[in-house]
Design an enzyme around this catalytic site. Structure first.
Site, PDB file in Angstrom:
ATOM      1  N   SER A 150       0.909  -1.135  -0.045  1.00  0.00           N
ATOM      2  CA  SER A 150      -0.061  -0.166   0.204  1.00  0.00           C
ATOM      3  C   SER A 150       0.766   1.270  -0.125  1.00  0.00           C
ATOM      4  CB  SER A 150      -0.947  -0.064   1.173  1.00  0.00           C
ATOM      5  OG  SER A 150      -1.606   1.286   1.464  1.00  0.00           O
ATOM      6  N   TYR A 163      -2.621  -1.590  10.494  1.00  0.00           N
ATOM      7  CA  TYR A 163      -2.540  -1.693   8.923  1.00  0.00           C
ATOM      8  C   TYR A 163      -1.462  -1.159   8.417  1.00  0.00           C
ATOM      9  CZ  TYR A 163      -3.940  -1.134   4.306  1.00  0.00           C
ATOM     10  OH  TYR A 163      -4.347  -1.162   2.789  1.00  0.00           O
TER      11      TYR A 163
HETATM   12  N1  LIG Z   1      -8.662  -0.380  -1.743  1.00  0.00           N
HETATM   13  C1  LIG Z   1      -7.573   0.258  -1.508  1.00  0.00           C
HETATM   14  O1  LIG Z   1      -7.634   1.588  -1.728  1.00  0.00           O
HETATM   15  C2  LIG Z   1      -6.438  -0.249  -1.082  1.00  0.00           C
HETATM   16  C3  LIG Z   1      -5.190   0.582  -1.226  1.00  0.00           C
HETATM   17  C4  LIG Z   1      -3.929   0.148  -0.794  1.00  0.00           C
HETATM   18  C5  LIG Z   1      -3.629  -1.271  -0.510  1.00  0.00           C
HETATM   19  N2  LIG Z   1      -5.066  -2.083  -0.747  1.00  0.00           N
HETATM   20  C6  LIG Z   1      -4.520  -3.292  -0.577  1.00  0.00           C
HETATM   21  O2  LIG Z   1      -5.224  -4.139  -1.412  1.00  0.00           O
HETATM   22  C7  LIG Z   1      -5.669  -5.573  -0.947  1.00  0.00           C
HETATM   23  C8  LIG Z   1      -7.117  -5.600  -1.224  1.00  0.00           C
HETATM   24  O3  LIG Z   1      -7.795  -4.439  -0.901  1.00  0.00           O
HETATM   25  P1  LIG Z   1      -9.482  -4.451  -1.139  1.00  0.00           P
HETATM   26  O4  LIG Z   1      -9.988  -3.057  -1.040  1.00  0.00           O
HETATM   27  O5  LIG Z   1      -9.849  -5.265  -2.541  1.00  0.00           O
HETATM   28  O6  LIG Z   1     -10.140  -5.386  -0.035  1.00  0.00           O
HETATM   29  P2  LIG Z   1     -11.450  -5.999   0.379  1.00  0.00           P
HETATM   30  O7  LIG Z   1     -11.973  -6.051   1.626  1.00  0.00           O
HETATM   31  O8  LIG Z   1     -12.551  -5.448  -0.911  1.00  0.00           O
HETATM   32  O9  LIG Z   1     -11.092  -7.549  -0.213  1.00  0.00           O
HETATM   33  C9  LIG Z   1     -10.378  -8.277   0.525  1.00  0.00           C
HETATM   34  C10 LIG Z   1     -10.630  -9.842   0.547  1.00  0.00           C
HETATM   35  O10 LIG Z   1      -9.742 -10.566   1.458  1.00  0.00           O
HETATM   36  C11 LIG Z   1     -10.568 -11.567   2.254  1.00  0.00           C
HETATM   37  N3  LIG Z   1      -9.974 -11.774   3.215  1.00  0.00           N
HETATM   38  C12 LIG Z   1      -9.936 -11.253   4.335  1.00  0.00           C
HETATM   39  N4  LIG Z   1      -9.329 -11.802   5.645  1.00  0.00           N
HETATM   40  C13 LIG Z   1      -8.761 -12.960   4.777  1.00  0.00           C
HETATM   41  C14 LIG Z   1      -7.990 -14.145   5.373  1.00  0.00           C
HETATM   42  N5  LIG Z   1      -7.700 -14.123   6.651  1.00  0.00           N
HETATM   43  N6  LIG Z   1      -7.850 -15.211   4.537  1.00  0.00           N
HETATM   44  C15 LIG Z   1      -8.279 -15.139   3.425  1.00  0.00           C
HETATM   45  N7  LIG Z   1      -8.881 -14.001   2.942  1.00  0.00           N
HETATM   46  C16 LIG Z   1      -9.101 -12.958   3.604  1.00  0.00           C
HETATM   47  C17 LIG Z   1     -11.981 -10.915   2.291  1.00  0.00           C
HETATM   48  O11 LIG Z   1     -12.878 -12.183   2.517  1.00  0.00           O
HETATM   49  C18 LIG Z   1     -11.990 -10.377   1.100  1.00  0.00           C
HETATM   50  O12 LIG Z   1     -12.655 -11.187  -0.111  1.00  0.00           O
HETATM   51  C19 LIG Z   1      -5.070  -5.500   0.430  1.00  0.00           C
HETATM   52  O13 LIG Z   1      -3.829  -6.024   0.876  1.00  0.00           O
HETATM   53  C20 LIG Z   1      -5.273  -4.039   0.796  1.00  0.00           C
HETATM   54  O14 LIG Z   1      -4.552  -3.693   1.869  1.00  0.00           O
HETATM   55  C21 LIG Z   1      -6.001  -1.562  -1.265  1.00  0.00           C
END
Ligand SMILES: NC(=O)c1ccc[n+]([C@@H]2O[C@H](COP(=O)([O-])OP(=O)(O)OC[C@H]3O[C@@H](n4cnc5c(N)ncnc54)[C@H](O)[C@@H]3O)[C@@H](O)[C@H]2O)c1
Length: 257
Positions: A150, A163
């Protein structure tokens, strides 16, 4: 020519959001994809990721997995190899957050976030490398790891201590594995998304959080999951040769400002 013909990939957290877009992209390029998530229905609604891939003529299976549990990750990789014969790519994407600063964070919240975002990534990287080291190299590579970090692994995430600490750790874990396992011909890179619109619950989609992200992002729109999926495809493919240990920013310029 598809970029991932005959490749086998695991994507964690691929039921929803960014992981879902990555799984769809890798499958569209010919990879057999294992969706590893604690739940199957997408947070944003619609068909499951595995169903969408199958309907488009691709190959995918869902394996219920909590990455925080070593035994579950061990079983995930074993089942992937039993079904598809090898593991070429693992995309470590599943993560959680609490939106709590130092004083607001309970020990239980700290342990849960670190348990998924750091220990869970450790489980997945370790088990993937154990498998990849046994495989014959293809185009000089035995396997590729992609860790989703991130922008908040490089600069603070206002009001979210566990986080942002976990994401900083993922950036360093990526460098460490890249260096320690280069001789094994294992490639390890990270992708640092900026603000990507997904359906996740919590403050992520609050108007104030979106306003803050718009002010921080030079590019005139916020990110889409497909933006991150394009970068993941590059790092999963042989297009990315001699690239290891990087943290590729897909952030509309957030970190340049
Ligand atoms: N959306 C953003 O703006 C953003 C920005 C920077 C980084 N990220 C990173 O991108 C990645 C995805 O983010 P997102 O927004 O798609 O999240 P999201 O919450 O939409 O999806 C996350 C998925 O991970 C699954 N999950 C959670 N805990 C789990 C576990 N213990 N084992 C297996 N699966 C598990 C959830 O069921 C979900 O399907 C993450 O690593 C997040 O930190 C997102």
């Amino acid at each position: 020519m598809p970029l991932l013909t005959d490749k086998v990939a695991i994507v964690t957290g691929a039921s929803s959001g960014i992981g879902r877009a990555i799984a769809l992209k890798l499958a569209a390029e010919g990879a057999s994809v294992v969706i590893a998530d604690t739940v199957e229905p997408p947070i944003e609604g619609g068909e499951s990721t595995a169903n969408l891939i199958e309907q488009a003529g691709g190959t995918a299976i869902h394996l219920e997995t909590d990455i925080a549990q070593w035994n579950a990750v061990d079983a995930l990789v074993a089942a992937t190899v039993a079904r598809f014969g090898r593991l070429d790519v693992i995309v470590n994407n599943a993560a959680i957050y609490t939106s709590t600063n130092l004083l607001e964070t309970s020990p239980e919240q700290w342990n849960r976030v670190i348990g998924v975002n750091l220990t869970g990534f450790f489980h997945c990287c370790k088990r993937a490398v154990m498998q990849m080291r046994t495989q014959a190299p293809v185009n000089d590579v035995r396997g590729r790891i992609i860790n989703i970090s991130s922008q908040h692994g490089m600069v603070a995430c206002p009001g979210d201590l566990p986080y942002s600490v976990s994401k900083g750790g993922i950036v360093q874990m990526t460098r460490q594995i890249a260096v320690d396992h280069a001789d094994d011909l294992i490639v390890c890179n990270a992708i640092a998304p900026g603000k990507i619109i997904t359906g996740k619950p919590g403050v992520a989609n609050d108007p104030d959080a979106l306003d803050y992200s718009r002010r921080r992002t030079p590019w005139p729109r916020l990110g889409a999951p497909s933006d991150v999926a394009g970068a993941a495809l590059f790092l999963a493919s042989d297009m990315a040769s001699y690239v290891t240990g990087i943290n590729l920013m897909v952030d509309g310029g957030w970190m340049a400002g």
